[in-house]
Write a protein that holds these residues in place. Structure first.
Motif, mmCIF file in Angstrom:
data_model
loop_
_atom_site.group_PDB
_atom_site.id
_atom_site.type_symbol
_atom_site.label_atom_id
_atom_site.label_comp_id
_atom_site.label_asym_id
_atom_site.label_seq_id
_atom_site.Cartn_x
_atom_site.Cartn_y
_atom_site.Cartn_z
ATOM 1 N N ASN A 151 116.073 -66.011 -42.128
ATOM 2 C CA ASN A 151 114.701 -66.327 -41.860
ATOM 3 C C ASN A 151 113.866 -65.432 -42.409
ATOM 4 O O ASN A 151 113.406 -64.180 -41.725
ATOM 5 C CB ASN A 151 114.394 -66.254 -40.195
ATOM 6 C CG ASN A 151 115.675 -67.328 -39.600
ATOM 7 O OD1 ASN A 151 115.291 -68.540 -39.573
ATOM 8 N ND2 ASN A 151 116.761 -66.819 -39.251
ATOM 9 N N VAL A 174 110.060 -72.099 -34.887
ATOM 10 C CA VAL A 174 111.397 -72.139 -34.897
ATOM 11 C C VAL A 174 112.062 -71.149 -33.972
ATOM 12 O O VAL A 174 113.473 -70.924 -33.995
ATOM 13 C CB VAL A 174 112.154 -72.032 -36.278
ATOM 14 C CG1 VAL A 174 111.738 -73.136 -37.081
ATOM 15 C CG2 VAL A 174 111.767 -70.529 -36.701
ATOM 16 N N ARG A 196 111.442 -67.848 -33.536
ATOM 17 C CA ARG A 196 111.813 -66.334 -33.697
ATOM 18 C C ARG A 196 110.975 -65.289 -33.259
ATOM 19 O O ARG A 196 109.719 -65.736 -32.978
ATOM 20 C CB ARG A 196 111.490 -66.032 -35.493
ATOM 21 C CG ARG A 196 112.528 -67.136 -36.531
ATOM 22 C CD ARG A 196 114.009 -66.726 -36.063
ATOM 23 N NE ARG A 196 114.418 -65.552 -36.498
ATOM 24 C CZ ARG A 196 115.682 -65.070 -36.433
ATOM 25 N NH1 ARG A 196 116.743 -65.855 -35.959
ATOM 26 N NH2 ARG A 196 115.857 -63.890 -37.017
ATOM 27 N N ALA A 203 108.152 -62.532 -37.554
ATOM 28 C CA ALA A 203 108.036 -63.044 -38.859
ATOM 29 C C ALA A 203 108.347 -61.895 -39.887
ATOM 30 O O ALA A 203 108.022 -60.722 -39.733
ATOM 31 C CB ALA A 203 106.677 -63.740 -39.270
ATOM 32 N N ILE A 209 114.441 -70.847 -43.814
ATOM 33 C CA ILE A 209 114.627 -70.888 -42.347
ATOM 34 C C ILE A 209 115.848 -71.620 -41.739
ATOM 35 O O ILE A 209 116.159 -72.417 -42.159
ATOM 36 C CB ILE A 209 113.306 -71.700 -41.687
ATOM 37 C CG1 ILE A 209 111.990 -71.293 -42.016
ATOM 38 C CG2 ILE A 209 113.708 -72.096 -40.004
ATOM 39 C CD1 ILE A 209 111.575 -70.101 -41.105
ATOM 40 N N ASN A 210 116.420 -70.841 -41.067
ATOM 41 C CA ASN A 210 117.813 -71.238 -40.549
ATOM 42 C C ASN A 210 118.056 -71.068 -38.987
ATOM 43 O O ASN A 210 118.300 -69.666 -38.778
ATOM 44 C CB ASN A 210 118.845 -70.487 -41.221
ATOM 45 C CG ASN A 210 120.293 -71.254 -41.183
ATOM 46 O OD1 ASN A 210 120.634 -71.747 -40.193
ATOM 47 N ND2 ASN A 210 121.015 -70.883 -42.119
ATOM 48 N N ARG A 211 117.901 -71.802 -38.120
ATOM 49 C CA ARG A 211 118.024 -71.581 -36.727
ATOM 50 C C ARG A 211 119.426 -71.296 -36.442
ATOM 51 O O ARG A 211 119.497 -70.587 -35.382
ATOM 52 C CB ARG A 211 117.877 -73.009 -35.963
ATOM 53 C CG ARG A 211 116.303 -73.494 -36.163
ATOM 54 C CD ARG A 211 116.154 -74.802 -35.376
ATOM 55 N NE ARG A 211 114.878 -75.233 -35.559
ATOM 56 C CZ ARG A 211 113.923 -75.121 -34.306
ATOM 57 N NH1 ARG A 211 114.264 -74.388 -33.507
ATOM 58 N NH2 ARG A 211 112.504 -75.604 -34.712
ATOM 59 N N GLY A 219 120.201 -74.220 -42.806
ATOM 60 C CA GLY A 219 119.116 -73.906 -43.166
ATOM 61 C C GLY A 219 118.217 -74.499 -44.485
ATOM 62 O O GLY A 219 118.757 -75.500 -44.983
ATOM 63 N N THR A 254 104.940 -70.464 -38.829
ATOM 64 C CA THR A 254 106.105 -70.957 -39.308
ATOM 65 C C THR A 254 107.476 -70.520 -38.339
ATOM 66 O O THR A 254 108.120 -71.211 -37.719
ATOM 67 C CB THR A 254 106.386 -71.069 -40.696
ATOM 68 O OG1 THR A 254 105.517 -71.838 -41.279
ATOM 69 C CG2 THR A 254 107.822 -71.491 -41.204
ATOM 70 N N PHE A 255 107.374 -69.153 -38.289
ATOM 71 C CA PHE A 255 108.424 -68.462 -37.542
ATOM 72 C C PHE A 255 108.495 -68.708 -36.045
ATOM 73 O O PHE A 255 109.397 -68.719 -35.552
ATOM 74 C CB PHE A 255 108.488 -67.023 -38.036
ATOM 75 C CG PHE A 255 109.000 -66.732 -39.375
ATOM 76 C CD1 PHE A 255 110.475 -66.894 -39.583
ATOM 77 C CD2 PHE A 255 108.128 -66.590 -40.387
ATOM 78 C CE1 PHE A 255 110.999 -66.800 -40.907
ATOM 79 C CE2 PHE A 255 108.505 -66.333 -41.609
ATOM 80 C CZ PHE A 255 109.945 -66.484 -41.933
#
Length: 269
Positions: free
Chosen positions: A61, A87, A89, A92, A51-53, A39, A83-84
């Motif tokens: 996240n 990636v 998500r 958010a 942020i960590n996929r 992340g 932003t979220f």
């Protein structure tokens, strides 16, 4: 000004006037923990964000520390939505604490964000020791921990397994388990860096609850985090039952936290 890392047992540490300084330390540790292993921690507008996929949990996240004018915070919430979404998500998440502007409730409401959870940050006071039967998790425990997490959360088991493997490999992370015959009865995870320790998650098998397993795991985690160099050990719990359990483990309430959520998949409708 009280220094939480010099004297974490100072009674003035819990004074509301100290809460912002305390929150800065705790949130810094939460951001760093959420970033393990792939992340990133950074800024989006006026917010601090991780942020960590690879992390399937909300702890990897989220945003926090939204500061600035009302216009700046509203703009930041909009940026966070994108932003979220970028990636992958579905939502958010922002945690509002003493590091966030006081007007966040109204700004969030106007921006389509909803308060979904009232939490407390708690700080451990007094002694702690590792309880009998509690041990460090090893690779062979991952499947059992994932089983417990899958009971508590809706998530992909493969991603959960990778996430746990990352944490077992990182010396800043802590994972303790207690056995229940040939399976795991419960586990607790934690993180320690720069003098701040976090007790992050404790899950006990339903059949083993109300028998002291959770308390043994949490108190053992506090002791292990202190041995790893944490001067201050904190956690974040739900108000009500979570707060009462934390008190039974030696924690005291420090400051409130509100979780705000925005469904970002709705933006595509």
């Amino acid at each position: 000004m009280v220094d939480p890392l010099r004297d974490p047992d100072d009674p003035e540490l819990l004074d509301p006037y100290q809460s912002r300084s305390l929150a800065i330390l705790v949130e810094g540790a939460r951001l760093a923990s959420g970033a393990v292993r792939y992340g990133k921690v950074g800024k989006v507008g006026s917010a601090a964000v991780v942020i960590n996929r690879e992390n399937p949990l909300p702890s990897g996240n989220f945003g926090c520390a939204l500061d600035g004018s009302s216009v700046e915070v509203a703009s930041t919430l909009l940026q966070l939505e994108h932003t979220f979404a970028a990636v992958g998500r579905a939502e958010a998440v922002v945690y509002a604490s003493p590091t966030t502007v006081d007007e966040i409730e109204g700004i969030a409401d106007d921006s389509g964000w909803y308060a979904v959870e009232e939490l407390l940050t708690v700080v451990h006071r007094g002694p702690a020791s590792v309880s009998e039967g509690v041990r460090r998790a090893v690779d062979a425990d991952v499947a059992g921990i994932v089983e417990l997490l899958s009971d508590e959360l809706v998530g992909n088991r493969e991603r959960l397994s990778r996430w746990l493997g990352h944490r077992l490999d990182d010396p800043r992370c802590l994972v303790l388990v207690m056995d229940d015959g040939d399976r795991i009865g419960g586990f607790v995870s934690g993180f320690a860096e720069r003098g701040v320790g976090l007790v992050e998650q404790c899950v006990v098998r339903p059949a083993r609850r109300r028998r002291g397993v959770g308390r043994s795991l949490v108190v053992s985690a506090v002791s292990a985090l202190r041995s790893a160099g944490a001067m201050l050990v904190a956690s974040q719990v739900d108000e009500g039952p979570g707060e009462r359990f934390a008190e039974a483990c030696g924690f005291v309430a420090a400051y409130p936290v509100t979780a705000y959520v925005r469904r970002v998949d709705e933006l595509l409708d």
